[in-house]
Design a protein around this motif. Structure first.
Motif, PDB file in Angstrom:
ATOM      1  N   LEU A  88       0.425 -13.614  -2.711  1.00  0.00           N
ATOM      2  CA  LEU A  88      -0.287 -12.395  -3.098  1.00  0.00           C
ATOM      3  C   LEU A  88       0.696 -11.386  -3.691  1.00  0.00           C
ATOM      4  CD1 LEU A  88      -3.034 -10.917  -3.053  1.00  0.00           C
ATOM      5  CD2 LEU A  88      -2.369  -9.957  -0.865  1.00  0.00           C
ATOM      6  N   LYS A  89       0.475 -11.049  -4.947  1.00  0.00           N
ATOM      7  CA  LYS A  89       1.335 -10.079  -5.626  1.00  0.00           C
ATOM      8  C   LYS A  89       0.718  -8.685  -5.622  1.00  0.00           C
ATOM      9  CE  LYS A  89       4.217 -13.267  -6.817  1.00  0.00           C
ATOM     10  NZ  LYS A  89       5.360 -13.497  -5.978  1.00  0.00           N
ATOM     11  N   LYS A  90      -0.615  -8.614  -5.594  1.00  0.00           N
ATOM     12  CA  LYS A  90      -1.317  -7.327  -5.628  1.00  0.00           C
ATOM     13  C   LYS A  90      -1.751  -6.956  -4.207  1.00  0.00           C
ATOM     14  CE  LYS A  90      -3.025  -8.349 -10.230  1.00  0.00           C
ATOM     15  NZ  LYS A  90      -4.204  -8.552 -11.051  1.00  0.00           N
ATOM     16  N   THR A  91      -0.824  -6.399  -3.447  1.00  0.00           N
ATOM     17  CA  THR A  91      -1.108  -6.102  -2.042  1.00  0.00           C
ATOM     18  C   THR A  91      -2.079  -4.946  -1.873  1.00  0.00           C
ATOM     19  OG1 THR A  91       0.863  -4.702  -1.945  1.00  0.00           O
ATOM     20  CG2 THR A  91       1.111  -6.991  -1.244  1.00  0.00           C
ATOM     21  N   HIS A  92      -2.295  -4.165  -2.914  1.00  0.00           N
ATOM     22  CA  HIS A  92      -3.248  -3.063  -2.828  1.00  0.00           C
ATOM     23  C   HIS A  92      -4.681  -3.559  -2.648  1.00  0.00           C
ATOM     24  CE1 HIS A  92      -3.493  -4.172  -7.084  1.00  0.00           C
ATOM     25  NE2 HIS A  92      -4.709  -3.634  -7.062  1.00  0.00           N
ATOM     26  N   LEU A  93      -4.921  -4.826  -2.966  1.00  0.00           N
ATOM     27  CA  LEU A  93      -6.261  -5.390  -2.802  1.00  0.00           C
ATOM     28  C   LEU A  93      -6.676  -5.440  -1.331  1.00  0.00           C
ATOM     29  CD1 LEU A  93      -6.157  -8.315  -5.396  1.00  0.00           C
ATOM     30  CD2 LEU A  93      -7.268  -6.089  -5.623  1.00  0.00           C
ATOM     31  N   LEU A  94      -5.705  -5.626  -0.442  1.00  0.00           N
ATOM     32  CA  LEU A  94      -6.012  -5.633   0.991  1.00  0.00           C
ATOM     33  C   LEU A  94      -6.526  -4.272   1.446  1.00  0.00           C
ATOM     34  CD1 LEU A  94      -3.155  -7.736   2.570  1.00  0.00           C
ATOM     35  CD2 LEU A  94      -5.598  -8.115   2.820  1.00  0.00           C
TER      36      LEU A  94
ATOM     37  N   LYS B 157     -11.157  -0.755   2.986  1.00  0.00           N
ATOM     38  CA  LYS B 157     -11.983   0.427   2.724  1.00  0.00           C
ATOM     39  C   LYS B 157     -13.427   0.038   2.437  1.00  0.00           C
ATOM     40  CE  LYS B 157      -8.549   3.683   1.043  1.00  0.00           C
ATOM     41  NZ  LYS B 157      -8.160   4.550  -0.073  1.00  0.00           N
ATOM     42  N   LYS B 158     -13.598  -1.034   1.679  1.00  0.00           N
ATOM     43  CA  LYS B 158     -14.941  -1.502   1.362  1.00  0.00           C
ATOM     44  C   LYS B 158     -15.675  -1.928   2.638  1.00  0.00           C
ATOM     45  CE  LYS B 158     -15.056  -4.189  -2.224  1.00  0.00           C
ATOM     46  NZ  LYS B 158     -15.043  -5.365  -3.115  1.00  0.00           N
ATOM     47  N   ILE B 159     -14.973  -2.590   3.545  1.00  0.00           N
ATOM     48  CA  ILE B 159     -15.564  -3.015   4.817  1.00  0.00           C
ATOM     49  C   ILE B 159     -15.989  -1.807   5.637  1.00  0.00           C
ATOM     50  CG2 ILE B 159     -15.041  -4.105   7.046  1.00  0.00           C
ATOM     51  CD1 ILE B 159     -13.290  -6.089   5.450  1.00  0.00           C
ATOM     52  N   SER B 160     -15.136  -0.800   5.699  1.00  0.00           N
ATOM     53  CA  SER B 160     -15.483   0.381   6.486  1.00  0.00           C
ATOM     54  C   SER B 160     -16.671   1.130   5.884  1.00  0.00           C
ATOM     55  CB  SER B 160     -14.285   1.311   6.638  1.00  0.00           C
ATOM     56  OG  SER B 160     -13.923   1.858   5.400  1.00  0.00           O
ATOM     57  N   LYS B 161     -16.773   1.169   4.565  1.00  0.00           N
ATOM     58  CA  LYS B 161     -17.925   1.818   3.923  1.00  0.00           C
ATOM     59  C   LYS B 161     -19.221   1.084   4.240  1.00  0.00           C
ATOM     60  CE  LYS B 161     -15.379   3.746   0.032  1.00  0.00           C
ATOM     61  NZ  LYS B 161     -15.122   3.659  -1.413  1.00  0.00           N
ATOM     62  N   ILE B 162     -19.170  -0.231   4.198  1.00  0.00           N
ATOM     63  CA  ILE B 162     -20.363  -1.026   4.494  1.00  0.00           C
ATOM     64  C   ILE B 162     -20.777  -0.840   5.941  1.00  0.00           C
ATOM     65  CG2 ILE B 162     -21.273  -3.375   4.678  1.00  0.00           C
ATOM     66  CD1 ILE B 162     -19.442  -4.075   2.271  1.00  0.00           C
ATOM     67  N   LYS B 163     -19.810  -0.868   6.854  1.00  0.00           N
ATOM     68  CA  LYS B 163     -20.133  -0.675   8.274  1.00  0.00           C
ATOM     69  C   LYS B 163     -20.704   0.714   8.528  1.00  0.00           C
ATOM     70  CE  LYS B 163     -17.074  -3.996  10.462  1.00  0.00           C
ATOM     71  NZ  LYS B 163     -15.959  -4.166  11.411  1.00  0.00           N
ATOM     72  N   PHE B 164     -20.176   1.711   7.837  1.00  0.00           N
ATOM     73  CA  PHE B 164     -20.708   3.068   7.979  1.00  0.00           C
ATOM     74  C   PHE B 164     -22.159   3.124   7.547  1.00  0.00           C
ATOM     75  CE2 PHE B 164     -21.793   7.090   5.960  1.00  0.00           C
ATOM     76  CZ  PHE B 164     -21.645   7.956   7.024  1.00  0.00           C
ATOM     77  N   LEU B 165     -22.460   2.515   6.400  1.00  0.00           N
ATOM     78  CA  LEU B 165     -23.837   2.515   5.899  1.00  0.00           C
ATOM     79  C   LEU B 165     -24.779   1.777   6.845  1.00  0.00           C
ATOM     80  CD1 LEU B 165     -23.272   1.957   2.083  1.00  0.00           C
ATOM     81  CD2 LEU B 165     -24.094   4.026   3.218  1.00  0.00           C
ATOM     82  N   MET B 166     -24.300   0.689   7.421  1.00  0.00           N
ATOM     83  CA  MET B 166     -25.139  -0.053   8.365  1.00  0.00           C
ATOM     84  C   MET B 166     -25.443   0.788   9.603  1.00  0.00           C
ATOM     85  SD  MET B 166     -23.526  -3.858   8.066  1.00  0.00           S
ATOM     86  CE  MET B 166     -24.722  -4.675   9.115  1.00  0.00           C
ATOM     87  N   ASN B 167     -24.440   1.475  10.117  1.00  0.00           N
ATOM     88  CA  ASN B 167     -24.660   2.328  11.288  1.00  0.00           C
ATOM     89  C   ASN B 167     -25.513   3.539  10.944  1.00  0.00           C
ATOM     90  OD1 ASN B 167     -23.297   0.787  13.181  1.00  0.00           O
ATOM     91  ND2 ASN B 167     -21.325   1.703  12.653  1.00  0.00           N
ATOM     92  N   PHE B 168     -25.341   4.064   9.765  1.00  0.00           N
ATOM     93  CA  PHE B 168     -26.143   5.208   9.328  1.00  0.00           C
ATOM     94  C   PHE B 168     -27.619   4.823   9.263  1.00  0.00           C
ATOM     95  CE2 PHE B 168     -28.025   7.868   5.970  1.00  0.00           C
ATOM     96  CZ  PHE B 168     -27.775   9.105   6.511  1.00  0.00           C
TER      97      PHE B 168
END
Length: 64
Positions: A35-41, A46-57
């Motif tokens: 993996l050369k583009k570590t910013h993808l992690l 962040k995408k996971i946390s946004k999805i979890k927030f929406l699910m809880n909301f």
């Protein structure tokens, strides 16, 4: 309204599973040194946390 929220939750759950799979694959690449583009992690987490927030909301919204 409840059917609409339920379908939204199903869609969010599918997105969450695919994003978690993506994060797993990125971690495997990171530990193997490919993996050369570590910013993808970070963006994946962040995408996971946004999805979890929406699910809880939505869960709180339906309980009202």
């Amino acid at each position: 309204m409840k059917k609409q929220i339920n379908s939204i939750n199903i869609h969010l759950y599918e997105q969450l599973m695919s994003t978690l799979r993506e994060e797993f694959n990125l971690k495997l690449q990171l530990f193997s040194g490919k993996l050369k583009k570590t910013h993808l992690l970070k963006s994946c987490r962040k995408k996971i946390s946004k999805i979890k927030f929406l699910m809880n909301f939505n869960k709180v919204k339906t309980s009202d």
